[in-house]
Design an enzyme around this catalytic site. Sequence first.
Site, PDB file in Angstrom:
ATOM      1  N   ILE A 243       0.838  -1.209   0.000  1.00  0.00           N
ATOM      2  CA  ILE A 243       0.000   0.000   0.000  1.00  0.00           C
ATOM      3  C   ILE A 243       0.874   1.260   0.000  1.00  0.00           C
ATOM      4  O   ILE A 243       0.585   2.236  -0.699  1.00  0.00           O
ATOM      5  CB  ILE A 243      -0.942  -0.021   1.235  1.00  0.00           C
ATOM      6  CG1 ILE A 243      -1.944  -1.185   1.111  1.00  0.00           C
ATOM      7  CG2 ILE A 243      -1.672   1.314   1.383  1.00  0.00           C
ATOM      8  CD1 ILE A 243      -2.705  -1.512   2.397  1.00  0.00           C
TER       9      ILE A 243
ATOM     10  N   LYS B 244      14.960  -3.342  -1.385  1.00  0.00           N
ATOM     11  CA  LYS B 244      13.662  -2.901  -1.921  1.00  0.00           C
ATOM     12  C   LYS B 244      13.598  -1.376  -1.987  1.00  0.00           C
ATOM     13  O   LYS B 244      13.054  -0.800  -2.931  1.00  0.00           O
ATOM     14  CB  LYS B 244      12.519  -3.436  -1.047  1.00  0.00           C
ATOM     15  CG  LYS B 244      12.189  -4.901  -1.299  1.00  0.00           C
ATOM     16  CD  LYS B 244      10.828  -5.275  -0.740  1.00  0.00           C
ATOM     17  CE  LYS B 244      10.859  -5.538   0.747  1.00  0.00           C
ATOM     18  NZ  LYS B 244       9.584  -5.759   1.384  1.00  0.00           N
TER      19      LYS B 244
ATOM     20  N   ASN C  28       2.324   4.360   7.776  1.00  0.00           N
ATOM     21  CA  ASN C  28       1.686   3.187   7.168  1.00  0.00           C
ATOM     22  C   ASN C  28       2.388   1.871   7.484  1.00  0.00           C
ATOM     23  O   ASN C  28       1.787   0.798   7.397  1.00  0.00           O
ATOM     24  CB  ASN C  28       1.644   3.442   5.647  1.00  0.00           C
ATOM     25  CG  ASN C  28       1.452   2.190   4.854  1.00  0.00           C
ATOM     26  OD1 ASN C  28       0.358   1.644   4.808  1.00  0.00           O
ATOM     27  ND2 ASN C  28       2.531   1.699   4.238  1.00  0.00           N
TER      28      ASN C  28
ATOM     29  N   TYR D 163      -2.302  -8.003  16.670  1.00  0.00           N
ATOM     30  CA  TYR D 163      -2.519  -7.178  15.470  1.00  0.00           C
ATOM     31  C   TYR D 163      -3.833  -6.394  15.586  1.00  0.00           C
ATOM     32  O   TYR D 163      -3.875  -5.179  15.325  1.00  0.00           O
ATOM     33  CB  TYR D 163      -2.521  -8.064  14.231  1.00  0.00           C
ATOM     34  CG  TYR D 163      -2.609  -7.299  12.930  1.00  0.00           C
ATOM     35  CD1 TYR D 163      -1.525  -6.563  12.470  1.00  0.00           C
ATOM     36  CD2 TYR D 163      -3.771  -7.311  12.170  1.00  0.00           C
ATOM     37  CE1 TYR D 163      -1.600  -5.851  11.270  1.00  0.00           C
ATOM     38  CE2 TYR D 163      -3.856  -6.615  10.979  1.00  0.00           C
ATOM     39  CZ  TYR D 163      -2.773  -5.883  10.533  1.00  0.00           C
ATOM     40  OH  TYR D 163      -2.857  -5.178   9.351  1.00  0.00           O
TER      41      TYR D 163
ATOM     42  N   LYS E 213      -4.224  -2.310  15.787  1.00  0.00           N
ATOM     43  CA  LYS E 213      -4.936  -1.494  14.801  1.00  0.00           C
ATOM     44  C   LYS E 213      -6.125  -0.760  15.432  1.00  0.00           C
ATOM     45  O   LYS E 213      -6.474   0.345  15.001  1.00  0.00           O
ATOM     46  CB  LYS E 213      -5.378  -2.360  13.621  1.00  0.00           C
ATOM     47  CG  LYS E 213      -4.186  -2.887  12.805  1.00  0.00           C
ATOM     48  CD  LYS E 213      -3.322  -1.742  12.276  1.00  0.00           C
ATOM     49  CE  LYS E 213      -2.264  -2.214  11.295  1.00  0.00           C
ATOM     50  NZ  LYS E 213      -1.483  -1.095  10.727  1.00  0.00           N
TER      51      LYS E 213
ATOM     52  N   THR F 144      -1.250  -7.640  -0.988  1.00  0.00           N
ATOM     53  CA  THR F 144       0.126  -7.159  -0.766  1.00  0.00           C
ATOM     54  C   THR F 144       0.954  -8.285  -0.145  1.00  0.00           C
ATOM     55  O   THR F 144       0.409  -9.274   0.355  1.00  0.00           O
ATOM     56  CB  THR F 144       0.165  -5.954   0.206  1.00  0.00           C
ATOM     57  OG1 THR F 144      -0.028  -6.451   1.532  1.00  0.00           O
ATOM     58  CG2 THR F 144      -0.872  -4.901  -0.117  1.00  0.00           C
TER      59      THR F 144
HETATM   60  P1  NAP Z   1       3.602  -4.869   3.071  1.00  0.00           P
HETATM   61  O1  NAP Z   1       3.671  -4.875   1.600  1.00  0.00           O
HETATM   62  O2  NAP Z   1       4.197  -5.987   3.841  1.00  0.00           O
HETATM   63  O3  NAP Z   1       4.193  -3.483   3.596  1.00  0.00           O
HETATM   64  C1  NAP Z   1       4.537  -3.272   4.935  1.00  0.00           C
HETATM   65  C2  NAP Z   1       5.565  -2.198   4.942  1.00  0.00           C
HETATM   66  O4  NAP Z   1       5.928  -1.877   6.290  1.00  0.00           O
HETATM   67  C3  NAP Z   1       6.841  -2.607   4.227  1.00  0.00           C
HETATM   68  O5  NAP Z   1       7.251  -1.536   3.407  1.00  0.00           O
HETATM   69  C4  NAP Z   1       7.842  -2.832   5.355  1.00  0.00           C
HETATM   70  O6  NAP Z   1       9.149  -2.521   4.902  1.00  0.00           O
HETATM   71  C5  NAP Z   1       7.340  -1.816   6.368  1.00  0.00           C
HETATM   72  N1  NAP Z   1       7.756  -2.127   7.731  1.00  0.00           N
HETATM   73  C6  NAP Z   1       7.406  -3.182   8.488  1.00  0.00           C
HETATM   74  N2  NAP Z   1       8.000  -3.115   9.685  1.00  0.00           N
HETATM   75  C7  NAP Z   1       8.740  -1.982   9.679  1.00  0.00           C
HETATM   76  C8  NAP Z   1       9.604  -1.355  10.611  1.00  0.00           C
HETATM   77  N3  NAP Z   1       9.843  -1.875  11.833  1.00  0.00           N
HETATM   78  N4  NAP Z   1      10.201  -0.187  10.267  1.00  0.00           N
HETATM   79  C9  NAP Z   1       9.984   0.356   9.048  1.00  0.00           C
HETATM   80  N5  NAP Z   1       9.195  -0.190   8.125  1.00  0.00           N
HETATM   81  C10 NAP Z   1       8.586  -1.360   8.431  1.00  0.00           C
HETATM   82  O7  NAP Z   1       2.089  -4.807   3.526  1.00  0.00           O
HETATM   83  P2  NAP Z   1       0.902  -3.747   3.280  1.00  0.00           P
HETATM   84  O8  NAP Z   1      -0.301  -4.560   3.188  1.00  0.00           O
HETATM   85  O9  NAP Z   1       1.222  -2.790   2.220  1.00  0.00           O
HETATM   86  O10 NAP Z   1       0.893  -3.025   4.708  1.00  0.00           O
HETATM   87  C11 NAP Z   1       0.800  -1.625   4.859  1.00  0.00           C
HETATM   88  C12 NAP Z   1      -0.104  -1.327   6.041  1.00  0.00           C
HETATM   89  O11 NAP Z   1      -1.429  -1.755   5.729  1.00  0.00           O
HETATM   90  C13 NAP Z   1       0.283  -2.050   7.327  1.00  0.00           C
HETATM   91  O12 NAP Z   1       0.142  -1.161   8.425  1.00  0.00           O
HETATM   92  C14 NAP Z   1      -0.748  -3.158   7.427  1.00  0.00           C
HETATM   93  O13 NAP Z   1      -0.962  -3.571   8.746  1.00  0.00           O
HETATM   94  C15 NAP Z   1      -1.950  -2.472   6.816  1.00  0.00           C
HETATM   95  N6  NAP Z   1      -3.018  -3.358   6.352  1.00  0.00           N
HETATM   96  C16 NAP Z   1      -2.809  -4.231   5.323  1.00  0.00           C
HETATM   97  C17 NAP Z   1      -3.859  -5.052   4.918  1.00  0.00           C
HETATM   98  C18 NAP Z   1      -3.699  -6.045   3.790  1.00  0.00           C
HETATM   99  O14 NAP Z   1      -4.573  -6.895   3.609  1.00  0.00           O
HETATM  100  N7  NAP Z   1      -2.634  -5.976   3.006  1.00  0.00           N
HETATM  101  C19 NAP Z   1      -5.108  -4.967   5.540  1.00  0.00           C
HETATM  102  C20 NAP Z   1      -5.274  -4.059   6.570  1.00  0.00           C
HETATM  103  C21 NAP Z   1      -4.224  -3.248   6.973  1.00  0.00           C
HETATM  104  P3  NAP Z   1      10.444  -3.383   5.369  1.00  0.00           P
HETATM  105  O15 NAP Z   1      10.042  -4.817   5.368  1.00  0.00           O
HETATM  106  O16 NAP Z   1      11.497  -3.016   4.385  1.00  0.00           O
HETATM  107  O17 NAP Z   1      10.752  -2.875   6.745  1.00  0.00           O
END
Ligand code: NAP
Length: 258
Positions: free
Chosen positions: A18, A42, A87, A150, A154, A185
């Site tokens: 996202i 990345k 995010n 989790y 949230k 994602t």
């Molecule tokens: P994603 O592709 O796994 O992205 C998560 C991002 O967070 C990655 O860029 C990761 O980068 C970064 N991250 C994780 N831990 C970190 C840390 N300690 N410091 C800095 N960066 C960190 O997943 P996404 O779905 O896009 O997630 C984005 C947000 O949406 C999250 O808050 C997630 O909980 C929320 N969300 C996602 C969904 C879904 O279904 N995908 C649903 C509801 C909410 P690095 O690994 O390089 O650190």
Amino acid sequence: MGKLDGKVALITGGNSGIGLATAKLFVAEGAKVVITGRNQTKLSSVAEELGSNVHAIQADVADPASMENAVSTVVATFGRLDIVFANAGIAAPTPIGSTELSVFEEVLKVNVTGVFFTVQAALPHLKEGASVILTGSTRATDGAPERSAYAASKGAVSSMARVLAAELSPRGIRVNTLVPGATRTPIWKQSTHDEIAKLEAKHARAIPLKRMGDPEELAKVALFLASNDSSYVQGTEIIVDGGAAAAPLGAPIYHQLD
Ligand code: NAP
């Protein structure tokens, strides 16, 4: 004219999912964007792909000093900061009965403490008209098994956004939560071994629009919250989940029972 011409945005977790889709859209709308994450490979490949309007910084949101450093770099590089998309998040499972303290605490540290200190680090640079967007989740309210940490994290994000909106309204800074439902994602790799197609088949049965979301669909709502189009939207959340939370009885699983 872009909706974010002249604006500078910080997007944590901007190297994937996202956050990455949002970075692309913000740049297309005229913003300069700093993305953060932990994975340098990345980060570098995204910065290379998106060009000179994007700067990538390796920074762990769980480390406030690293976020302060990231914010200083944003201002040194692009001169200002108008939009914070806090995010970054992780989704490790925490089943009751077999969860290590360290795993539970890590989820809260990244998803709650990390979000708060991201905003706190940015605050000295935010001026009237700035927009802060937090990423929540429908997991806060849907009771999904094995997601205690989790879901709690949230729920905390949405609660925190209301408090921050109250505290920052006098300065003309808006704070809102973007609440994704199941979105395609890489985050799912943390909690399931299912292939994305199998995962989607499972989830889609409970979603009135019969599919998971694309990160680009979340990015468009982040753009709305970031831009002046949402100038009177304050302290609230926008759920982007294909209707799963608002109209669960419209989901395919109920049609199949007829
Ligand atoms: P994603 O592709 O796994 O992205 C998560 C991002 O967070 C990655 O860029 C990761 O980068 C970064 N991250 C994780 N831990 C970190 C840390 N300690 N410091 C800095 N960066 C960190 O997943 P996404 O779905 O896009 O997630 C984005 C947000 O949406 C999250 O808050 C997630 O909980 C929320 N969300 C996602 C969904 C879904 O279904 N995908 C649903 C509801 C909410 P690095 O690994 O390089 O650190």
